[in-house]
Design an enzyme around this catalytic site. Sequence first.
Site, PDB file in Angstrom:
ATOM      1  N   LYS A 106      25.482  42.035  32.685  1.00  0.00           N
ATOM      2  CA  LYS A 106      24.814  41.859  33.975  1.00  0.00           C
ATOM      3  C   LYS A 106      23.362  41.526  33.721  1.00  0.00           C
ATOM      4  O   LYS A 106      22.782  41.965  32.727  1.00  0.00           O
ATOM      5  CB  LYS A 106      24.892  43.145  34.804  1.00  0.00           C
TER       6      LYS A 106
HETATM    7  N1  GLU Z   1      28.702  39.505  40.428  1.00  0.00           N
HETATM    8  C1  GLU Z   1      30.124  39.533  40.568  1.00  0.00           C
HETATM    9  C2  GLU Z   1      30.686  40.892  40.169  1.00  0.00           C
HETATM   10  O1  GLU Z   1      29.993  41.884  40.212  1.00  0.00           O
HETATM   11  C3  GLU Z   1      30.803  38.365  39.866  1.00  0.00           C
HETATM   12  C4  GLU Z   1      30.590  38.283  38.392  1.00  0.00           C
HETATM   13  C5  GLU Z   1      31.129  37.000  37.751  1.00  0.00           C
HETATM   14  O2  GLU Z   1      31.753  36.196  38.412  1.00  0.00           O
HETATM   15  O3  GLU Z   1      30.884  36.870  36.556  1.00  0.00           O
HETATM   16  O4  GLU Z   1      31.839  41.035  39.879  1.00  0.00           O
END
Ligand code: GLU
Length: 419
Positions: A106
């Site tokens: 993240k």
């Molecule tokens: N931000 C989204 C999540 O928390 C999507 C992450 C992604 O597609 O890599 O799952």
Amino acid sequence: MKRQYNPYDQMCDVLGQAAQLLEIPQSDYIPLLYPERELKVSFPVRMDDGSIRMFEGYRVQHSSARGPCKGGIRFHPQVDLDEVKALAGWMSLKCALVDIPFGGAKGAVRVDPGSVSHAELERITRSYTASVLPLIGPERDIPAPDVGSNPEMMGWIMDTFSAFRGYAAPGAVTGKPVGIGGSLGRGEATGRGVLIAARELFKKLGRQLSGTRVAVQGLGNVGGTAARLLAGEGCRIVAAADVSGGLFCADGLDAEALYAHCTEKRRFLKDFDAPGAVRCSVEDVLCADVDLLIPAALENQLTGALADRVRAPLIVEGANGPTTVEADACFARMGKYVVPDILANAGGVIVSYYEWVQNLQTLMWDEKQVNAMLEKTMCRAFDEVWRTAAGRGCSLRLAANMAALQRLVQTRKIRGIFP
Ligand code: GLU
């Protein structure tokens, strides 16, 4: 400022509980309690008035055991390292649970994207990308949208990354605009996944979605899309909330209009014109007398202090980490069903995976195909979690964490420990 609820501690706490139930010794899962890499960056950005402002950002890679790290980039003024670490960990668990070949990561930038101009946001996004460049790439770590970021910003990331490489590298980021390699169906994938999770839950309980009363907290891409799709299935969205407050309407709010106003135009709910609706607090929405509650905003919204006032018997977590460990225990005692974040909101990363596969193979799939694959993957994961919970007599959250943990531990066993 020290947080009241440290999301990273909460993630580790649940993981520990899952390991205990599975009788996995700590030595087998201890790597999962420590992110593999944590990068903090500071970078200068020239603002529109000519001044230079410093910005801070992060990229945390929690686990690359099962494949390239994967996870969104959050743009939020209060984001901190503990939050990013937790979000990265939940990505590892989410990808393992739905069995896609990604690890978890993240990223974040400490900024309110609404407080800077469009041109400033582009420069911030590009500078952040350049700062985390040593970590990212199609085969190592693939960013995507999260709270406060969107497809246009993913396009800037793709362009910046490609400029450094010297050729177009669409597989470096997912959730891009379709015109530059984004996948059809990615935009609404997380909301669609929430709908599928809710529908499967109702099915298992022998009930129908149609006609049920729903409360939604958060009207961004996840909450807004989920509300719109649920309304399309005949649900009544009787309560909704965003940071500006809540709205209640027993006959049901116009979910399409809500989506157009809050999600598409990114305007506040307090400025939404809803004849017949009553203004209320966010707390009122979380505690509304409904059949289904969808927290789709930020972490730690359903706390121990609030838990025994939450009336919805069914909760489907659109957000990551919306329920504290304390509230979760309370919900279990109250006999509520909570479809946990790592399952309920996995639709986004599932379709991100399809987008990445299409990019690597230079293919374009149609939306029907993408949605059908999403449906299949979500249902398979839901079924596994449901069966584990029934077999063990535990919550859906613990069951989901157990399934994910088992896969991650097994991968580590197969790969072994270097050197
Ligand atoms: N931000 C989204 C999540 O928390 C999507 C992450 C992604 O597609 O890599 O799952």
